[in-house]
Design a protein around this motif. Structure first.
Motif, short mmCIF file in Angstrom:
data_model
loop_
_atom_site.label_atom_id
_atom_site.label_comp_id
_atom_site.label_asym_id
_atom_site.label_seq_id
_atom_site.Cartn_x
_atom_site.Cartn_y
_atom_site.Cartn_z
N LEU A 208 0.82 -1.22 0.00
CA LEU A 208 0.00 0.00 0.00
C LEU A 208 0.85 1.27 0.00
O LEU A 208 0.30 2.36 -0.12
N GLN A 209 2.16 1.13 0.13
CA GLN A 209 3.06 2.28 0.02
C GLN A 209 3.86 2.25 -1.28
O GLN A 209 4.76 3.08 -1.47
N GLY A 210 3.53 1.31 -2.17
CA GLY A 210 4.22 1.23 -3.45
C GLY A 210 5.61 0.66 -3.36
O GLY A 210 6.39 0.77 -4.32
N ASN A 211 5.94 0.02 -2.23
CA ASN A 211 7.28 -0.54 -2.06
C ASN A 211 7.39 -1.98 -2.55
O ASN A 211 8.49 -2.52 -2.63
N MET A 212 6.25 -2.60 -2.85
CA MET A 212 6.26 -4.00 -3.26
C MET A 212 5.11 -4.25 -4.24
O MET A 212 4.03 -3.67 -4.10
N ARG A 213 5.34 -5.10 -5.21
CA ARG A 213 4.31 -5.45 -6.19
C ARG A 213 3.58 -6.71 -5.74
O ARG A 213 4.16 -7.59 -5.12
N ALA A 214 2.31 -6.79 -6.09
CA ALA A 214 1.55 -8.02 -5.85
C ALA A 214 1.67 -8.91 -7.08
O ALA A 214 1.74 -8.43 -8.21
N ASP A 215 1.69 -10.21 -6.85
CA ASP A 215 1.79 -11.17 -7.95
C ASP A 215 0.41 -11.61 -8.45
O ASP A 215 0.31 -12.29 -9.47
N GLN A 216 -0.63 -11.23 -7.71
CA GLN A 216 -1.98 -11.47 -8.19
C GLN A 216 -2.90 -10.44 -7.55
O GLN A 216 -2.57 -9.82 -6.55
N GLY A 217 -4.08 -10.25 -8.14
CA GLY A 217 -5.09 -9.36 -7.56
C GLY A 217 -4.98 -7.93 -8.02
O GLY A 217 -4.06 -7.54 -8.76
N ASN A 218 -5.94 -7.11 -7.54
CA ASN A 218 -6.03 -5.71 -7.95
C ASN A 218 -6.35 -4.82 -6.76
O ASN A 218 -6.99 -5.25 -5.78
N LEU A 219 -5.92 -3.57 -6.88
CA LEU A 219 -6.22 -2.54 -5.90
C LEU A 219 -7.15 -1.52 -6.53
O LEU A 219 -6.92 -1.08 -7.67
N TYR A 220 -8.20 -1.13 -5.80
CA TYR A 220 -9.14 -0.12 -6.29
C TYR A 220 -9.21 1.02 -5.28
O TYR A 220 -9.36 0.80 -4.08
N ILE A 221 -9.07 2.24 -5.78
CA ILE A 221 -9.23 3.46 -4.99
C ILE A 221 -10.42 4.22 -5.55
O ILE A 221 -10.43 4.56 -6.75
N ASN A 222 -11.41 4.46 -4.71
CA ASN A 222 -12.65 5.12 -5.14
C ASN A 222 -13.24 4.41 -6.37
O ASN A 222 -13.65 5.04 -7.35
N ASP A 223 -13.22 3.07 -6.30
CA ASP A 223 -13.82 2.20 -7.31
C ASP A 223 -13.08 2.24 -8.65
O ASP A 223 -13.61 1.78 -9.66
N GLN A 224 -11.86 2.79 -8.66
CA GLN A 224 -11.06 2.82 -9.88
C GLN A 224 -9.78 2.00 -9.67
O GLN A 224 -9.15 2.09 -8.61
N PRO A 225 -9.40 1.16 -10.65
CA PRO A 225 -8.16 0.38 -10.50
C PRO A 225 -6.95 1.29 -10.34
O PRO A 225 -6.85 2.33 -10.99
N LYS A 226 -6.05 0.91 -9.45
CA LYS A 226 -4.91 1.75 -9.13
C LYS A 226 -3.65 0.90 -9.03
O LYS A 226 -3.66 -0.19 -8.46
N PHE A 227 -2.55 1.43 -9.58
CA PHE A 227 -1.26 0.78 -9.48
C PHE A 227 -0.30 1.72 -8.76
O PHE A 227 -0.12 2.87 -9.19
N LEU A 228 0.29 1.25 -7.68
CA LEU A 228 1.20 2.05 -6.88
C LEU A 228 2.63 1.56 -7.12
O LEU A 228 2.98 0.45 -6.73
N PHE A 229 3.43 2.41 -7.77
CA PHE A 229 4.80 2.02 -8.09
C PHE A 229 5.83 2.61 -7.13
O PHE A 229 6.98 2.20 -7.14
N ASP A 230 5.42 3.60 -6.35
CA ASP A 230 6.34 4.17 -5.37
C ASP A 230 5.54 4.91 -4.32
O ASP A 230 4.31 5.01 -4.39
N LEU A 231 6.25 5.43 -3.33
CA LEU A 231 5.60 6.12 -2.21
C LEU A 231 4.87 7.37 -2.68
O LEU A 231 3.78 7.69 -2.17
#
Length: 472
Positions: free
Chosen positions: A50-73
């Motif tokens: 959730l701080q963009g320090n690590m990638r997930a190998d499966q699944g998705n993150l949604y912020i305000n119902d929109q897909p979100k990718f966190l690559f860094d802090l």
């Protein structure tokens, strides 16, 4: 209809080509959700993700119902996500400077800081959150851990957070006044439209603050429900603690192993503190005024305190004179690692050994070393680490629990009679209660006496057969 601000949809990570997590949960606007787990590695994975320090190998993150990718802090901050740890503030700066560290509104048109406006804004903010007793010009290092943690929450608030994620601090908000202060802060944050997510590896956080709780066991969310009652303690943990206490109580009349003599108190000219630790018991010392911890840390550093002394089996203890009859000091780690990651498993475990590891010519006997390492690890049911990490390769980034077991095995090579755990707040540094209970039970089975020092009598009562107080 509730507005969803954050959703984790089957988030997982891969270890050895196998997915070991499958986390799904939802956080709503103006909600406080407590995620309870004794799986420290899963908790740390989610905090990093959730701080963009690590990638997930499966699944998705949604912020305000929109897909979100966190690559860094920075991307996490832009999404409104702020993780609050207990050591984020700059200890040498005052409260005002920490709360508005990068706020340009307190600079005039000539780019000079306006301390008057800054301190007035800080005073109003502290008053709004009922923290009037904290002065805007107070240095962070002069404040209590609870005050610093609450200010860290306000730092996220002034930075524009929409989702505040709290990582459990090493201490516990156990005093009624501390509980009320935290309750007020959470209530005001919710009124301002913020959402709070608390990751806890303790099963007794301040439940009054939360609307719902979720439970993570074995890498998956097993329960999400409204908080109408305090969740029960894991039965296994409760059983272990009870069994340990019965076992220790049967042995509490045995001989004295360790005696602390005339240790200076808060008023070193008029107050001293003494204690006795008996064979086979777990003694808890409640040290709210932080009297005993500095004394033990001096000994742990290989130095002799100017005042006070320890008697081990009736003889005055000095680190230089007890190379084979050592007291094992387990102190809070000063950094993320309790081992030397560039060294291999055997080198870490045998780090304190001299004789019989080296012969007269100064050469190491690898067969003896490996035997002593394997024996120490096996005695605490940690011999699986040999297969897990091997004996020739550097350890690298390993789990916190494995680091603790390696540290314990390192001390066991010296055949200590006493283990002393020194932590003024939690007595177990980021370990779950279940793990810590098992560890204490294993050490007791080796006929080792244990001394736990903490500022929280509530924590001590769960693990100790006898508790004394430095204030009495």
């Amino acid at each position: 209809m509730r507005h969803e601000v954050l959703r984790l949809d089957h988030i997982g990570r891969s270890v050895n080509n196998q997915i070991i997590n499958d986390i799904s949960l939802t956080l709503y606007r103006q909600e406080a959700l407590c995620v309870l787990t004794e799986d420290i590695d899963t908790k740390n994975f989610l905090l990093d993700y959730l701080q963009g320090n690590m990638r997930a190998d499966q699944g998705n993150l949604y912020i305000n119902d929109q897909p979100k990718f966190l690559f860094d802090l920075e991307q996490a901050r832009q999404a409104g996500i702020y993780v609050v740890e207990e050591n984020q503030l700059i200890s040498s700066l005052n409260v005002a400077d920490n709360l508005y560290l990068n706020d340009s509104t307190f600079y005039n048109r000539f780019h000079f800081r306006e301390p008057g406006r800054l301190h007035l804004a800080t005073k109003e903010l502290l008053s709004r959150f009922s923290l009037d007793e904290i002065r805007p010009n107070a240095r962070i290092h002069t404040l209590s851990p609870a005050d610093v943690y609450l200010l860290s929450i306000l730092r996220a608030y002034t930075s524009g957070a929409k989702i505040i994620i709290l990582n459990t601090p090493s201490f516990v908000f156990s005093l009624p006044q501390e509980t009320k202060r935290l309750q007020r802060i959470v209530r005001i944050l919710k009124e301002d439209g913020l959402s709070i997510l608390w990751f806890s590896n303790k099963w007794h956080p301040v439940f009054q603050n939360f609307d719902r709780f979720a439970v993570i066991i074995n890498g998956v969310v097993t329960q999400q429900t409204k908080l109408t009652m305090i969740p029960p303690i894991i039965p296994e943990n409760d059983f272990i603690t009870s069994a340990m206490k019965r076992s220790f109580l049967e042995r509490e009349q045995q001989k004295e192993v360790l005696h602390g003599l005339q240790i200076p108190g808060a008023d070193r000219f008029f107050q001293t503190f003494s204690f006795s630790l008996y064979q086979g018991e777990i003694l808890g010392i409640c040290d709210r005024e932080n009297i005993l911890v500095p004394f033990m840390h001096t000994l742990a550093a290989g130095k002799t305190p100017k005042l006070g002394s320890l008697l081990l089996d009736g003889c005055r203890y000095h680190p230089d004179f007890h190379l084979r009859n050592q007291i094992a000091f387990i102190t809070p780690s000063g950094g993320p690692s309790r081992i030397f990651p560039q060294m291999n498993l055997c080198d870490n475990v045998s780090l304190l050994l001299k004789s019989p590891l080296y012969n007269a010519a100064g050469f190491m006997n690898m067969r003896i070393r490996n035997h002593m390492v394997f024996t120490a690890l096996k005695s605490i049911q940690a011999d699986n680490l040999i297969e897990k990490y091997g004996i020739k390769h550097p350890l690298g980034n390993i789990t916190f629990y494995d680091q603790i077991m390696i540290e314990i095995a390192k001390w066991l090579c010296l055949k200590p009679k006493v283990f002393i755990f020194t932590d003024p707040y939690s007595i177990y540094d980021n370990l779950s209660e279940n793990h810590f209970s098992k560890l204490l039970g294993t050490l007791q089975s080796l006929d080792i006496s244990l001394l736990l020092i903490s500022g929280s009598e509530e924590n001590l009562s769960k693990f100790c057969t006898r508790i004394i107080n430095t204030e009495s």
